[in-house]
Design an enzyme around this catalytic site. Structure first.
Site, mmCIF file in Angstrom:
data_model
loop_
_atom_site.group_PDB
_atom_site.id
_atom_site.type_symbol
_atom_site.label_atom_id
_atom_site.label_comp_id
_atom_site.label_asym_id
_atom_site.label_seq_id
_atom_site.Cartn_x
_atom_site.Cartn_y
_atom_site.Cartn_z
ATOM 1 N N ASN A 197 80.337 -5.295 -15.249
ATOM 2 C CA ASN A 197 79.676 -3.984 -15.331
ATOM 3 C C ASN A 197 80.570 -2.842 -14.845
ATOM 4 O O ASN A 197 80.137 -1.694 -14.801
ATOM 5 C CB ASN A 197 78.378 -3.987 -14.512
ATOM 6 N N TYR A 251 71.639 -0.174 -7.199
ATOM 7 C CA TYR A 251 72.212 -0.575 -8.489
ATOM 8 C C TYR A 251 71.727 -1.964 -8.919
ATOM 9 O O TYR A 251 71.391 -2.215 -10.061
ATOM 10 C CB TYR A 251 73.741 -0.532 -8.359
ATOM 11 N N ARG A 252 71.729 -2.910 -8.000
ATOM 12 C CA ARG A 252 71.147 -4.242 -8.156
ATOM 13 C C ARG A 252 71.909 -5.189 -9.075
ATOM 14 O O ARG A 252 71.583 -6.367 -9.151
ATOM 15 C CB ARG A 252 69.679 -4.141 -8.622
ATOM 16 N N ASP A 253 72.918 -4.741 -9.779
ATOM 17 C CA ASP A 253 73.631 -5.665 -10.669
ATOM 18 C C ASP A 253 75.126 -5.357 -10.701
ATOM 19 O O ASP A 253 75.736 -5.332 -11.761
ATOM 20 C CB ASP A 253 73.037 -5.607 -12.076
ATOM 21 N N LEU A 254 75.684 -5.119 -9.505
ATOM 22 C CA LEU A 254 77.121 -4.847 -9.438
ATOM 23 C C LEU A 254 77.890 -6.149 -9.642
ATOM 24 O O LEU A 254 77.685 -7.123 -8.935
ATOM 25 C CB LEU A 254 77.480 -4.247 -8.072
#
Length: 231
Positions: free
Chosen positions: A56, A49-52
């Site tokens: 978000n 996912y890289r942007d938790l």
């Protein structure tokens, strides 16, 4: 989504808005972990996912969380590969240290970010808060010393909960968060194990003192009502 983001309910609370209680927090944490589990274990190839982060995680009417904004998502490693090398992107405060230093991205990078979110849910603090004193600006750095002493666990709990949480549940939730934000990625749990632990915590419904008091009084109240009806 009708209830906005988790960030709205933890950090940008509007006047008259209801605070998240302990049960709702654990429900959101477990649901977000399940979303991550889907990306890691069900998708093929797996998705990092890289942007938790809290902004978000969106909430529907029943406070069921949905992961959003997949602009930074990457397909995970396949075959014998252990990681994906990529330019470091994401949000400061949520990035796993090994990813920030080397650009090597793994599923455990997401687990670290989830640990930060879980800490935010428990503490009500932001991942990075420059308005606080130097030693308290980074949430993980502030919490790490407190993890070593169970007597200090209560200091991490969100003051707005006003003590309305199960002590054992708090300890267990903090133990999960502490494992997720380990410096060494191989020491972090896989997300499926996090889901199992948090689903159990979410199923343990904590009753506030007032609700518990009402439940204790209920049998006596019903008896008195029956007496009044017969007399």
């Amino acid at each position: 989504m009708p209830l906005g983001s988790l960030e709205d309910h933890l950090h940008d609370i509007s006047l008259g808005q209801k605070q998240l209680d302990w049960n709702t927090r654990m429900k959101i944490a477990a649901g977000a972990a399940k979303g991550l589990e889907y990306l890691h274990d069900r998708a093929s190839p797996p998705v990092i996912y890289r942007d938790l982060k809290c902004s978000n995680i969106l909430l529907d009417e029943g406070y069921h969380p949905k992961l959003s904004d997949f602009g930074l998502a990457k397909l995970g490693p396949v075959g014998d590969n252990t990681h994906v090398s990529t330019r470091v992107m994401g949000t400061y405060g949520y990035c796993a240290p090994e990813y920030a230093m080397t650009g090597q991205l793994t599923l455990k990078s997401d687990v670290y970010s989830f640990g930060v979110v879980l800490l935010e849910i428990i503490s009500g603090r932001k991942a990075i808060d420059n308005s606080k004193s130097a030693g308290e600006q980074n949430l993980v750095a502030w919490a790490r010393p407190l993890f070593r002493d169970r007597k200090k666990f209560m200091q991490i709990a969100d003051p707005t909960l006003q003590g309305q949480y199960p002590t054992r549940g708090l300890y267990q939730a903090l133990a999960i968060a502490a494992m997720c934000v380990q410096e060494q990625p191989n020491l972090r749990p896989v997300i499926a194990d996090v889901v199992t632990a948090l689903s159990y915590l979410a199923s343990q419904k904590y009753e506030t003192d007032q609700a518990a008091h009402k439940a204790q009084l209920a049998p006596f109240v019903s008896k008195n009502i029956k007496r009044d009806e017969t007399s």
